[in-house]
Design a protein around this motif. Structure first.
Motif, mmCIF file in Angstrom:
data_model
loop_
_atom_site.group_PDB
_atom_site.id
_atom_site.type_symbol
_atom_site.label_atom_id
_atom_site.label_comp_id
_atom_site.label_asym_id
_atom_site.label_seq_id
_atom_site.Cartn_x
_atom_site.Cartn_y
_atom_site.Cartn_z
ATOM 1 N N ARG A 163 41.148 42.740 21.797
ATOM 2 C CA ARG A 163 41.154 43.066 23.231
ATOM 3 C C ARG A 163 42.332 42.433 23.956
ATOM 4 N N ALA B 292 38.315 44.877 30.201
ATOM 5 C CA ALA B 292 39.381 45.840 30.508
ATOM 6 C C ALA B 292 40.236 45.333 31.659
ATOM 7 N N GLY B 293 39.604 44.692 32.617
ATOM 8 C CA GLY B 293 40.355 44.150 33.751
ATOM 9 C C GLY B 293 41.366 43.106 33.309
ATOM 10 N N SER C 227 42.866 42.944 30.380
ATOM 11 C CA SER C 227 44.011 43.547 29.694
ATOM 12 C C SER C 227 44.828 44.430 30.635
ATOM 13 N N ALA C 228 44.177 45.019 31.615
ATOM 14 C CA ALA C 228 44.901 45.884 32.553
ATOM 15 C C ALA C 228 45.647 45.099 33.622
ATOM 16 N N GLY C 229 45.256 43.844 33.823
ATOM 17 C CA GLY C 229 45.920 43.061 34.847
ATOM 18 C C GLY C 229 45.231 43.117 36.203
ATOM 19 N N SER C 230 44.111 43.814 36.291
ATOM 20 C CA SER C 230 43.400 43.852 37.581
ATOM 21 C C SER C 230 42.532 42.599 37.759
#
Ligand SMILES: [Zn+2]
Ligand SMILES: [Zn+2]
Ligand SMILES: [Zn+2]
Ligand SMILES: [Zn+2]
Ligand SMILES: [Zn+2]
Ligand SMILES: [Zn+2]
Ligand SMILES: [Zn+2]
Ligand SMILES: [Zn+2]
Lengths: 457, 457, 457, 457
Positions: free
Chosen positions: D354, D299-300, D302-305
């Motif tokens: 993803r 998730a990080g 794809s979220a950019g975090s």
């Protein structure tokens, strides 16, 4: 001889109800309706609550060849005058000193205490002797050990020592406490500020930003988690530290946070005051924060992610503070508060609707007694409990002023604040210490409260 | 005639101590050492605790021309057999029906209750009549109003109605409750699943993902915040909903969350069982979740961000469940649990170290009594409190089995689980309902408990 | 005929480098060193950047029998004057109106646009016709559908309609947009405020607190998640909404947030101004927030949890605003900003170090072009891209003033702010629209930009 | 002599489009339609992407008198075979050794590299000499400094040293990197495990829980914040560390996180394997985590975090691993991965939805080039960029097997995984290194890539 508190409304952490309280031999012996006794105290219109417990004071603390100004006598008199009937002070061994020897020294100081007291033991150094003496310290009724993550070169312990000590606490059923600030970073920031000519009291605040406290809190929590021991974080002053605490609690860890009354109501603008004395008198660690941090702390108290309110009472006179003119790192760290904690918290907490009266009792007394494992001897209005009781008049007001205070110092950080809600009577183990507002504390009345290890959580 | 519970260890939400308990006329009249009375009950090796309170049951609830299988008699007998001495049931007016008329109907049903009970009132429709009757409902001892955000076309109210009702609650000092799932989304997802041929019980779970519950919880919280009223979220089953609750609490809002014992220990794999009956018997709303959600709920109970544990007991027989063969939306929603809540929570909570015994009492009884404003009449071991008491034997074990249960249904969702920790005695207002493990509940003994508005928080 | 932009530093979302740009037939045809052409524009000391794209404007929008004051001519002239070379406007069908008919109406209005434009289609009602026309709308180059969760009784759609529309978007590869505020709650709060006599413009702000926006954002995200479609949240104004967005992104969802330049730099104190006109001119939805929200938005832009900066340009004259004297709900919602977005963002974002110049390009142009699926035709300095280019002089300053603006209205919400960083030249598909600071926009030059569905994410 | 890659679809971090690529003298010289040249490579059905960059390798790293098994020749051949065209290795001075001397040693090792490479400099000790040499290190093209918070008694630096070094980085425009684990805690946990007889490879994992990594990450971030410098966290393996990173980013800090391909797809169950060799071959720091952590990392991305994916390639043979039989602390830490990173990430990231193909390029190449300040020389398909190019066949499959690998070690942690998506051709500065799947890497072709300080963010 019996005493009865009549016609009041009892407020405990649990509930609110009308009843009279019968006191005998320093204990509460009955709670009920229409009780009579030898001396009767009228609590009409008042709340009858467990006396406040301050879990964090430094009375007559040795510092740079002198001592913090309030000793056990004046400090506990101040405490009683504001409704606090017990303090827990820190026993601080010198580097290399035996913990048991330090207890002896603190015992000597506390002979003239006006109210009951207990001690936390500080782990100021680490070694086989410390490891070996810890069980005896616990046996003597001190199952709580404080660790300083700041004050580099003095009280500070490193991660390795802290982890060792926490593991020892786990074995003994003892509870570790931490002063959480990253000492390495504070030291370098301080030197940098001084080198740049920022030597005034505001430099103290700049040298200890909230991030520095949040980091240390987070680190102590991890180490406690690895050691399998609960943790008590003293003087939680900011959102960063609070966030670390509640994140840990949401993983099931048992971590407690202690906001100070100062951090709840005073903010960093105090350090922007051009008067050196004004600003220096507010120098404490952690320093005051901005208003957003206050919101976080208040919410934590009502949500239950923060549990208790303390003072870190460590009073220095203006003269002592001036030792740091030209170098903020030499300003003795500490402020007063013992006398003001309850009225100020009531005024800004209960009168504003942030806390219920029951929550007020919980955070000033009952939660502390539970966490420090002396409930319901302390922190309760129950038959059999010590008669540490305040009769609280919610209509009584005053303007806080150093002139009228019990503390021996010459100023008060809450100067000018008008409080509404003050004690009418205060009882310490059944003795009247505040009589219709008049302080009648008796030096030497206070006794040491031994505590057991293996607290419930 | 007096009864004494002797030689036990009293465990309350607050503390743990050894004492005997004297009961007379349905009340606790003394707590102390070495008390004797007419009948003595041996609690050696046991914990003496406040009886459990289940804040969420549906006994003899009307459904599709029939009723949930356990009525007030069998349901409260099941409750008592497992240590629960009070239930709070939901009074559900039909669309357009007077709230007062509905109370009358529920009063009629509850005549044969074996233990005490109270009601929540459901707001199943909105209009001037409802608005006008709410004060009378409160006056009759029902200051808690339930709102369904799901069950579209039946019980569901929309945001506008909910906001109106919440504002009315604020005026009356009443507490709103919500069943939080987005009814619009559930309805469409259900139709989609059916249209795609997914008509089995597992479709029920697919139609109500955690996000759908989290969203509704978040929405109800905002609406409560705008109305200036606390909020109680029933059957909080997932991290998404818990996250919304604790986020709100960290803003100082008063929001309570109620995990069910089912969600704490059972998970979604139950729906993957190929046996239609097995799966359908577990159909409830919200459905069981995966294990990560369980971790979240347990941590919430120890952290204090979730406060109580309930059952949502709403039992249907396998035959009733089969009404939904070929269409999961027709499976009656609900499971049992009244009998098992305490032993299962003790086994998975206390025996594992997640909860202390004091926290166990808090979440099964005391917190509920406080939030629903009937403390310390209920939820307390205190002089003057109702003698709703369990003598809990932490060494006693059994394997849960439908065959041996009090509930009238033919299965048990906890079937086969071995519990350790069971009641030796259960007292309901002083009467023995479980005698050394034998159920002696008396139909008609139970009384309605009227509650006041304006709870402390 | 060719044009060359010489001696500048090209700044794209990706990188910064020195090169000349050759333009022919409205396109960039070469990028390199020492390029010459028929007309040469000196960019010495300047940044050469993709022209700004405003993803959110309302030009000549029908309102209460009148129209928003800036039409496609004055609006796009204002845009160009500030470096914005494309706008995306909202096509708003009346209740029951065909979507295709609405497109026709918007086509008619846009004939005199000075720069390129595209449309979003609003779903202002729901029915079979809407469902059936959506594919044709997409085919005509409009693959983005806006949903209003507020404006009850007018534009608002309910959850059921929104979920239906989002699922239709998923089928078509289209992207749903939401105006996220809980319309039910806003409506009731507004009525309550009016009933209490709070009818001034500040009432508008009181009626739409951040929680009301955060809730709707959270709800729209859940519905998008259930529909399996990405989501674009217009005018994200507060931490509550931003929190919902980043929480979703951390679950792997594709959610985009669009702060407005107004919310980044103006705050709620504007509404405390005693001058009715001052305050009413700032009435927009969501209203301005406090400074903590601004911190959140800025951090989101640098962290990547928020992606674009828009204006929601919807300008009304003071006279139009005064339609709401005595009833804030009648004040036309909207402010200007098209002309000021880039200079203000540069001043408060780049000059303060919050954003790099590359990030400035990303949030004002490139990210928008990507999300709305027209990259690299728009939003790029690449061979083959449309020659929508700004030559940005970082040393140029001005004080914003309504007197000097292109917009037809009589005030400017940024009045008096000094900006540093302004266009020296602006090119729209190769045509000079700003020539050394002088506006030379040509009505009718602008063309509709058709966009494809199935954007990359 | 020119080469042309024809008929492919170019995929960059930015966009996807059809075009041919002309290569001459190691550079991309043209991108366009229908280009021809001396040698033509058919990319029909393929994606033409920037070659992978691995920001984190340890080739021929000195260890306990031996060296990690893959040297610059075999390591870079492995890299090329899997589509990685550049590696950034760590230059590790011995305690007290001159940084410049260490560069000399690493220069000597890298002579036979098959692809381009750069270095990070490790700060393994602190002193005036290090402080003084840092500017020269930067001048030689190494503006990134690594700090080990673990490996106590060896590479580890303490907070004081780290803060000093970070401040020096800030002055120089250099970027600090950290290996984030609390070395004190790891050391004690390791000793405790060994003392308890847990000496197997699984003990390695038990000695380094996620909390220990999260803590160190949080601490490094705070120190970077105080020093005013961005931060790059290598091998971010868990939610705890990711949480600290994104919390910092939401305050506006510039912090980058680097998940490894191993942590994205392999989990802790590998250590439960009873075969000592199997488990020991997976010993690396941080160890593999459970599946919840994998969800967080994906998730990080794809979220950019989280921004980049690396390998920490540090290969040891089974024989070398066996050095730690009977004492897990002696097992050389490290696994391979250089060859597998791209195919495995494509398979588990792109094929599952993803990540988009553009995001794949971003995290394997472009983001790395930007953060390490060598974009667009590396990480781009642009005219003027180095011709480091992969022609990626999304339909090509293979089962990963040590037997067929380029790495010299005798096993592969991804053994048996079937990947779909493999290079058809790989170009390193224009030279063919993989020709229709056949590896033709040329030792000595690789060159050192000097990088500038003062990266954009
Ligand atoms: Zn301290
Ligand atoms: Zn202190
Ligand atoms: Zn329900
Ligand atoms: Zn229910
Ligand atoms: Zn809007
Ligand atoms: Zn708008
Ligand atoms: Zn490492
Ligand atoms: Zn490494």
């Amino acid at each position: 001889m019996t005493k009865v508190i009549r016609n009041g409304t009892i407020v405990t952490a649990d509930r609110t109800y009308k009843a009279d309280v019968l006191v005998k031999d320093g204990k509460i012996v009955a709670i009920g309706n229409d009780i009579h006794g030898d001396h009767e105290y009228d609590a009409t219109g008042c709340y009858v609550m467990p006396g406040g417990i301050d879990p964090h004071t430094h009375l007559e603390m040795p510092f740079m060849g002198t001592y913090s100004a309030d000793d056990f006598e004046s400090g506990t008199r101040a405490a009683l005058s504001g409704g606090t009937t017990m303090v827990v002070d820190f026993c601080l061994p010198s580097p290399g000193q035996s913990l048991l020897e330090a207890i002896q020294m603190w015992d000597n100081k506390s002979g003239r205490a006006c109210c009951d007291y207990s001690f936390h033991m500080a782990i100021t150094w680490w070694g086989e002797q410390v490891f070996n003496e810890m069980p005896e310290v616990v046996k003597r009724g001190i199952p709580t050990f404080k660790h300083f993550m700041a004050y580099k070169g003095a009280l500070m312990v490193d991660d390795d020592e802290m982890f060792s000590s926490f593991q020892r606490c786990a074995e003994l059923g003892a509870l570790p406490l931490v002063h959480a600030e990253n000492g390495d970073v504070v030291a370098q920031l301080s030197q940098k500020l001084l080198a740049e000519g920022n030597n005034g009291p505001e430099g103290h605040a700049y040298s200890r930003p909230p991030e520095v406290e949040g980091e240390a809190t987070n680190r102590a929590i991890m180490i406690a988690d690895m050691a399998g021991v609960p943790l008590y974080v003293v003087h939680t002053s900011c959102e960063q530290s609070h966030e670390a605490i509640r994140r840990a609690r949401q993983k099931g860890m048992r971590v407690f946070g202690e906001p100070l009354i100062q951090h709840l109501v005073l903010d960093e603008t105090e350090y922007f005051n051009k008067d050196w004395d004004h600003s220096a008198r507010r120098v404490m660690s952690p320093p005051f924060r901005n208003k957003q941090h206050q919101d976080s702390l208040w919410a934590g108290l009502s949500a239950g992610s923060l549990q208790v309110v303390a003072t870190d009472h460590c009073a220095f006179t203006s003269e002592q503070k001036r030792f740091g003119v030209g170098d903020f790192t030499k300003i003795p760290n500490g402020t007063g508060g013992l006398e003001d904690r309850l009225p100020v918290l009531w005024t800004f907490g209960v009168n504003t609707g942030r806390l219920t009266p029951n929550e007020f009792v919980a955070v000033t007394s009952t939660n502390i007694a539970k966490i420090l494992n002396m409930y319901p001897k302390k922190g309760a209005i129950l038959e059999g409990a010590d008669a540490d009781i305040i009769v609280w008049d919610p209509e009584k007001t005053k303007t806080i002023s150093a002139k009228a205070q019990q503390s021996v110092i010459d100023y008060n950080v809450f100067e000018g604040i008008e409080v509404k809600g003050l004690p009418r009577y205060v009882f310490t183990r059944g003795e009247v210490a505040v009589n219709d507002g008049k302080v009648e504390a008796r030096p030497g009345h206070g006794e040491f409260v031994a505590r057991e290890p293996h607290m419930a959580v």
